[in-house]
Structure formats: structure tokens, C-alpha cells
Design a protein around this motif. Structure first.
Motif, short mmCIF file in Angstrom:
data_model
loop_
_atom_site.label_atom_id
_atom_site.label_comp_id
_atom_site.label_asym_id
_atom_site.label_seq_id
_atom_site.Cartn_x
_atom_site.Cartn_y
_atom_site.Cartn_z
N ALA A 95 -4.42 14.28 -11.73
CA ALA A 95 -4.29 15.43 -12.79
C ALA A 95 -4.07 16.71 -11.96
CB ALA A 95 -5.49 15.29 -13.39
N ILE A 96 -4.84 16.73 -10.85
CA ILE A 96 -4.77 18.07 -9.98
C ILE A 96 -3.32 18.38 -9.54
CG2 ILE A 96 -5.64 19.39 -8.01
CD1 ILE A 96 -8.34 17.94 -8.73
N LYS A 97 -2.70 17.47 -8.81
CA LYS A 97 -1.68 17.57 -8.07
C LYS A 97 -0.39 17.08 -8.89
CE LYS A 97 -3.41 19.27 -4.44
NZ LYS A 97 -3.16 20.66 -4.14
N ASN A 98 -0.49 16.55 -10.12
CA ASN A 98 0.87 16.09 -10.87
C ASN A 98 1.40 15.23 -10.20
OD1 ASN A 98 2.11 15.95 -13.34
ND2 ASN A 98 3.49 17.41 -12.73
N VAL A 99 0.78 14.12 -9.55
CA VAL A 99 1.44 13.24 -8.87
C VAL A 99 1.40 11.54 -9.39
CG1 VAL A 99 1.55 14.29 -6.72
CG2 VAL A 99 -0.62 12.81 -7.07
N LEU A 100 2.26 10.83 -9.37
CA LEU A 100 2.32 9.42 -9.68
C LEU A 100 1.48 8.60 -8.55
CD1 LEU A 100 2.93 7.00 -11.38
CD2 LEU A 100 4.97 6.84 -10.05
N ILE A 101 0.49 7.95 -9.04
CA ILE A 101 -0.58 7.07 -8.04
C ILE A 101 -0.49 5.66 -8.62
CG2 ILE A 101 -2.62 6.81 -6.99
CD1 ILE A 101 -3.16 9.95 -7.43
N VAL A 102 0.01 4.84 -7.83
CA VAL A 102 -0.19 3.60 -8.26
C VAL A 102 -1.21 2.88 -7.57
CG1 VAL A 102 1.06 1.29 -7.98
CG2 VAL A 102 2.37 3.35 -8.83
N PHE A 103 -2.34 2.07 -8.18
CA PHE A 103 -3.23 1.66 -7.19
C PHE A 103 -3.66 0.09 -8.14
CE2 PHE A 103 -5.12 3.44 -11.15
CZ PHE A 103 -6.14 2.73 -11.62
N GLU A 104 -4.45 -0.41 -7.24
CA GLU A 104 -5.08 -1.90 -7.72
C GLU A 104 -6.48 -1.93 -7.27
OE1 GLU A 104 -5.30 -5.45 -9.41
OE2 GLU A 104 -3.56 -4.10 -9.28
N LYS A 105 -7.46 -2.15 -8.11
CA LYS A 105 -8.65 -2.42 -7.78
C LYS A 105 -9.14 -3.60 -6.92
CE LYS A 105 -12.17 -1.44 -10.52
NZ LYS A 105 -12.83 -1.37 -11.80
N MET A 106 -9.62 -3.51 -5.73
CA MET A 106 -9.62 -4.50 -4.85
C MET A 106 -10.66 -5.74 -5.01
SD MET A 106 -7.08 -3.64 -2.89
CE MET A 106 -7.29 -4.63 -1.22
N GLY A 107 -11.74 -5.38 -5.69
CA GLY A 107 -12.93 -6.42 -5.73
C GLY A 107 -13.69 -6.60 -4.34
N HIS A 108 -14.46 -7.63 -4.38
CA HIS A 108 -15.08 -7.79 -3.10
C HIS A 108 -14.21 -7.97 -1.95
CE1 HIS A 108 -18.41 -9.27 -0.77
NE2 HIS A 108 -19.34 -8.61 -1.37
N SER A 109 -14.72 -7.66 -0.88
CA SER A 109 -13.83 -7.83 0.52
C SER A 109 -14.09 -9.27 1.13
CB SER A 109 -14.31 -6.83 1.38
OG SER A 109 -15.65 -6.98 1.94
N LEU A 110 -14.94 -10.06 0.85
CA LEU A 110 -15.51 -11.15 1.60
C LEU A 110 -14.02 -12.35 1.49
CD1 LEU A 110 -17.22 -12.76 3.40
CD2 LEU A 110 -18.42 -13.69 1.25
N PRO A 111 -13.71 -12.43 0.34
CA PRO A 111 -12.74 -13.21 0.03
C PRO A 111 -11.35 -12.91 1.11
CG PRO A 111 -13.64 -13.07 -2.00
CD PRO A 111 -14.10 -12.04 -0.97
N ARG A 112 -10.92 -11.54 1.02
CA ARG A 112 -9.94 -11.14 1.94
C ARG A 112 -10.06 -11.34 3.46
NH1 ARG A 112 -10.60 -7.10 -1.68
NH2 ARG A 112 -11.37 -5.50 -0.26
N LEU A 113 -11.50 -10.97 3.75
CA LEU A 113 -11.91 -11.41 5.45
C LEU A 113 -11.72 -12.51 5.51
CD1 LEU A 113 -15.06 -8.85 5.58
CD2 LEU A 113 -12.44 -8.48 6.26
N ILE A 114 -12.08 -13.79 4.76
CA ILE A 114 -12.14 -14.96 4.96
C ILE A 114 -10.63 -15.62 5.31
CG2 ILE A 114 -12.46 -17.51 4.11
CD1 ILE A 114 -15.09 -16.54 2.86
N ILE A 115 -9.87 -14.94 4.22
CA ILE A 115 -8.29 -15.32 4.31
C ILE A 115 -7.78 -14.85 5.62
CG2 ILE A 115 -6.19 -14.64 3.33
CD1 ILE A 115 -7.50 -14.78 0.58
N GLY A 116 -8.15 -13.68 6.08
CA GLY A 116 -7.60 -13.05 7.22
C GLY A 116 -8.02 -13.91 8.45
N LEU A 117 -9.28 -14.38 8.60
CA LEU A 117 -9.59 -15.45 9.66
C LEU A 117 -9.01 -16.89 9.59
CD1 LEU A 117 -13.60 -15.03 9.56
CD2 LEU A 117 -12.26 -14.41 11.35
N LEU A 118 -8.70 -17.35 8.46
CA LEU A 118 -8.11 -18.61 8.33
C LEU A 118 -6.53 -18.43 8.35
CD1 LEU A 118 -9.68 -20.07 4.93
CD2 LEU A 118 -10.34 -20.64 7.61
N THR A 119 -6.07 -17.33 8.61
CA THR A 119 -4.58 -17.13 8.45
C THR A 119 -4.20 -16.25 9.73
OG1 THR A 119 -4.51 -15.25 7.17
CG2 THR A 119 -3.88 -17.07 6.23
N PHE A 120 -5.11 -16.25 10.66
CA PHE A 120 -4.79 -15.49 12.00
C PHE A 120 -4.57 -13.88 11.90
CE2 PHE A 120 -4.36 -20.23 12.45
CZ PHE A 120 -5.25 -20.59 13.22
#
Length: 296
Positions: A95-120
């Protein structure tokens, strides 16, 4: 802290570094456009929502965006939202800068960290990656002809490497590393015990290779100081197109008072979050190495 360094000769804000960034956008694609002077369509991939500008990377990115908008460039933003506060900040910034912002709510980080460990993968890469945000980003790139994409931090490069919309696109890629994160994790590992020592060592090793991949794929990469570039240049892989884009102080808000403070003794303040190890180390170093000399 902001993004404009102070000139030692004039004591005024030096706007040249961020102007060089804007100029670099123009210079590196000028051969592909019919006009020498033009406005650019710029996409900025942000690791954190750059609003409110109340800490390190948020301040830096916010004032980059503000400056580019003042130069009449078109700016769009793509960023993960880590909580509801981020969502509200996105609404405010849009609203302040009148720019388009595309975003996604990420949820809890633990599943992403586990995936990172398993996929090196580096955990700092997997923690900020979202397949849903990737699809939104690819659609945005298809819908708009971006001249330049600027990533703020190495973690956002994953969206570039996994994008199906960029492969056949002549977009100029820029990376604002800010700090050399792999070296930070390496330092953490030296002062940690197991299991964090293993995690930090792993992160430093994987991220160092990833940073080399970025500087090879991107047209231009920025660090906050020459010291960071020198550290990067110590890596065995050849380095190129690295630039310093420093921090500084916004003198509109922060400047010496016309009147001396009414204090019995001098007062000193350290500004920075104290749950961040480099800030803790900096304060301890100051007390041990500098404070006695100042008193004397």
C-alpha cells in the motif's frame, strides 16, 4: 543503519553505491535495448519481507526498493511470509509503495529442514524454499518481461535455479550476498560442540559450493565490504564480477545534535539484536580490546 555510507570529507550521505547498483542494471543490458536511457522492470526476490525496515537486511533491501522507485523503475517483489506478522507487513508495504508483492505463507520450518538434510541441501536454502512460491514466481515471470532480477541473499537463488520461466529468458541476474554466509557457519562450527558443530560444518561446506555456483551463474554479485570479497576469493573456484555495496547511516534521521548531551559521564550504545552471535562477539571484542584504551 541504512544503505548510504557517509563521506569522510563532507560528513554527508554518499548515495553513489546504490546509484552504481541502479546504473549497473542499465549498463549490462544496454546492448540488448534500442535506447540508451530507459526505465527497467525489476523483480526483487527477498529472503525476508523488507518491511518495516527495522533490522539489517530489511533496512538494506527497503532502501534499495525505495531508491529504484524514486528513479521511476518498475519494481515487483517476491518473498516468503513466515508468519501472520509478515503477511500484514506485506499488505502495508504494498500500500505504501504501490508495488506488486507475490508471497506464500511458509508454515512450520521443521519439514523443510528435514527435507534439506535428506536431499543433501544447505539448510538455509531449504528453509526458505517453497514449491508453491516457485510456481507463483514462474507465472509472474511469464506474465511480465523483467529486465533484471535481484536476489537478496544466497537462499533466494534456488528459485532462479529451479525456474522454468528463466531458462529461455535474457534477464540480467544479480545477487546481493551481503555477507559470506558459508564463512559465518564455518566460524560457528569452531566454537560449537556436537551436534551443532556437525550441522554448522555441513552447512558451511555445502553453502560454499552453492555460493560458487551462484557467482558463476549470476551477472553481478554484491557484498557489504571488500573483506567479504577477499574471503570469497580465497575459495579454489575462480571468481568474477564481484562488487562492494556497503552499509551506512541515513543522515536524514541520524545526525549529531547541535547541543552537547547533559550527561555527567559519556554514554555509549551498541545497536543490534543480541541473539545474533556476531553481534555478541563484537561487543565482547569491544569491551576486551578497546574499552580500556578509550578510558585511558
Amino acid at each position: 543503519g541504512g544503505i548510504f555510507p557517509i563521506s569522510s570529507s563532507t560528513g554527508k550521505a554518499d548515495y553513489e553505491p546504490i546509484q552504481r547498483t541502479a546504473d549497473t542494471f542499465c549498463i549490462n543490458i544496454s546492448n540488448y535495448l534500442p535506447f540508451r536511457y530507459f526505465l527497467l522492470n525489476i523483480l526483487i526476490l527477498c529472503q525476508r519481507v523488507p518491511y518495516p525496515p527495522n533490522k539489517g537486511e530489511k533496512i538494506r533491501t527497503y532502501f534499495q526498493i525505495e531508491h529504484l522507485l524514486e528513479k521511476s523503475h518498475k519494481v515487483s517483489i517476491c518473498t516468503p511470509a513466515h508468519n501472520q506478522e509478515d503477511v500484514e507487513s506485506i499488505k502495508s508495504l504494498s500500500a505504501i509503495k504501490n508495488v506488486l508483492i507475490v508471497f506464500e505463507k511458509m508454515g512450520h520450518s521443521l519439514p523443510r529442514l528435514i527435507i534439506g538434510l535428506l536431499t543433501f541441501k544447505a539448510l538455509s536454502i531449504s528453509n526458505f524454499y517453497s514449491g508453491h512460491l516457485q510456481r507463483k514466481l514462474d507465472q509472474l515471470i511469464k506474465d511480465q518481461k523483467f529486465d533484471t532480477i535481484l536476489c537478496t541473499s544466497s537462499s533466494m537463488a534456488e528459485y532462479i535455479f529451479k525456474s522454468h520461466s528463466i531458462k529461455n529468458n535474457s534477464v540480467t541476474l544479480m545477487m546481493d550476498f551481503m555477507d559470506l554466509d558459508s564463512d559465518k557457519w564455518k566460524q560457528y562450527s569452531k566454537s560449537s560442540s556436537w551436534p551443532m558443530k556437525w550441522i554448522y560444518t555441513r552447512e558451511a561446506r555445502i553453502l560454499a559450493k552453492y555460493e560458487s555456483k551462484i557467482q558463476t551463474a549470476f551477472n553481478h554479485c554484491f557484498f557489504i565490504s571488500q573483506n567479504e570479497i577477499d574471503l570469497f576469493n580465497n575459495q579454489p573456484a575462480p571468481t568474477q564480477h564481484l562488487h562492494v555495496l556497503g552499509y551506512g547511516i541515513i543522515t536524514i534521521y541520524f545526525f549529531p545534535s547541535d547541543n552537547s548531551p547533559d550527561n555527567i559521564y559519556p554514554l555509549f550504545i551498541f545497536t543490534g539484536v543480541m541473539d545474533y552471535i556476531p553481534n555478541v562477539v563484537a561487543v565482547l571484542w569491544f569491551i576486551v580490546q578497546a574499552w580500556d584504551l578509550i578510558i585511558k
